[in-house]
Design an enzyme around this catalytic site. Structure first.
Site, mmCIF file in Angstrom:
data_model
loop_
_atom_site.group_PDB
_atom_site.id
_atom_site.type_symbol
_atom_site.label_atom_id
_atom_site.label_comp_id
_atom_site.label_asym_id
_atom_site.label_seq_id
_atom_site.Cartn_x
_atom_site.Cartn_y
_atom_site.Cartn_z
ATOM 1 N N LYS A 291 -157.414 -6.827 31.519
ATOM 2 C CA LYS A 291 -156.831 -7.114 30.312
ATOM 3 C C LYS A 291 -157.830 -7.959 29.428
ATOM 4 O O LYS A 291 -158.168 -8.842 29.808
ATOM 5 C CB LYS A 291 -155.418 -8.090 30.261
ATOM 6 C CG LYS A 291 -154.624 -8.458 29.021
ATOM 7 C CD LYS A 291 -154.007 -9.601 29.020
ATOM 8 C CE LYS A 291 -153.664 -9.935 27.756
ATOM 9 N NZ LYS A 291 -152.862 -11.153 27.906
ATOM 10 N N ALA B 159 -147.739 -11.803 23.535
ATOM 11 C CA ALA B 159 -147.949 -13.095 23.186
ATOM 12 C C ALA B 159 -146.839 -13.440 22.036
ATOM 13 O O ALA B 159 -146.489 -12.576 21.293
ATOM 14 C CB ALA B 159 -149.122 -13.432 22.454
ATOM 15 N N GLY B 160 -146.282 -14.548 22.116
ATOM 16 C CA GLY B 160 -145.339 -15.021 21.140
ATOM 17 C C GLY B 160 -143.757 -14.864 21.564
ATOM 18 O O GLY B 160 -142.936 -15.479 20.668
ATOM 19 N N GLY C 48 -148.316 -18.375 23.414
ATOM 20 C CA GLY C 48 -147.769 -19.754 23.512
ATOM 21 C C GLY C 48 -146.614 -20.355 22.544
ATOM 22 O O GLY C 48 -146.108 -21.255 22.837
#
Length: 263
Positions: free
Chosen positions: A105, A192-193, A166
């Site tokens: 990744k 993310a989020g 985060g």
């Protein structure tokens, strides 16, 4: 009426039953990590090579002792890298530690405050890694043009952010992610989020192929219970997308219409 096909999630030629991918950071200890990831049902587990011991420190606890590679697909990531050079070096280290493992990744960050992707450095790193035989799952912005370019370069999956890493803000720009999905021929995963189960469900209802998360589980008051919630959220969102939601209407439509009723 068009019925959507329930095609499997395939990444780098391997089929996965779970569409939830999880990280391994921010847990209180390795035992909580193990229990939460088991509860999530995830098959792909991402590991920050620069922050987690997967064999580079023989005298310290090894994450792979509780998350064995024969049970999980270990996805080394380049979290904490701010240049293409550092990201490429980190991937090469991971390949050595994991006996030639090429699935990685890629994330190259722009600054420490927002952890927003540096697109220029991401493109440079992706190009070099692909030439070197890596299979790259790439974290990027929600820019549809950049997402398509990364796909055309040869990335095996593209992972646009839903919101900053985060932040727990959920999917802030669903329209761009829909545009990415419309033009994609590789898996698109929101990365993310995500803050809670409904965010994961929304991503899947949009047609995303999967969701990757860490903080939403690890920072919950009860990480293991949240891991189960996320598993169910991803599954239900996928089912809802396959089913096809009813159209939105401006006015009411009775569930039990009076047409044909007996009086």
């Amino acid at each position: 009426m068009t019925t959507r096909s329930d095609t499997p999630l395939v990444i780098d030629g391997k089929t996965y039953q779970s569409r939830l991918l999880v990280g391994t950071g921010k847990y209180k200890d390795l035992e909580e990590t193990r229990l939460a990831i088991e509860a999530s049902g995830a098959e792909i587990v991402t590991v920050a090579v620069r922050r987690t011991n997967i064999g580079q420190n023989p005298d310290e606890p090894n994450l792979l002792d509780v998350l064995p590679p024969d049970r999980y697909t270990i996805l080394p990531n380049t979290a904490g890298c701010y240049t293409a050079k550092d990201a490429v070096r980190t991937c090469k280290l991971a390949r050595e530690l994991l006996d030639g493992h090429n699935l990685v990744k890629l994330e190259v960050l722009g600054d420490q405050k927002t952890l927003y992707p540096d697109v220029t450095e991401t493109l440079a790193a992706a190009e070099e890694l692909i030439k070197d035989g890596f299979k790259v799952m790439v974290y990027t912005t929600d820019d549809p043009l950049i997402a398509k370019r990364l796909e055309e370069m040869g990335c095996v999956a593209v992972m646009p952010l839903g919101a900053p890493i985060g932040s727990g803000l959920g999917i802030r720009n669903p329209y761009n992610i829909r545009l990415i999905l419309e033009n994609a021929t590789v898996p698109i995963l929101v990365d993310a989020g995500v803050g809670t189960a409904s965010d994961a469900t929304i991503a899947m209802e949009m047609g995303c192929h999967g969701v990757l998360m860490n903080t939403a589980i690890a920072a919950a008051q009860d990480p293991i219970r949240m891991a189960r919630a996320m598993r169910l959220a991803v599954e239900s969102g996928r089912e809802a997308w396959l089913a096809g939601r009813m159209p939105r209407k401006l006015y009411a439509s009775a569930s039990s219409p009076i047409d044909g009723a007996f009086f």
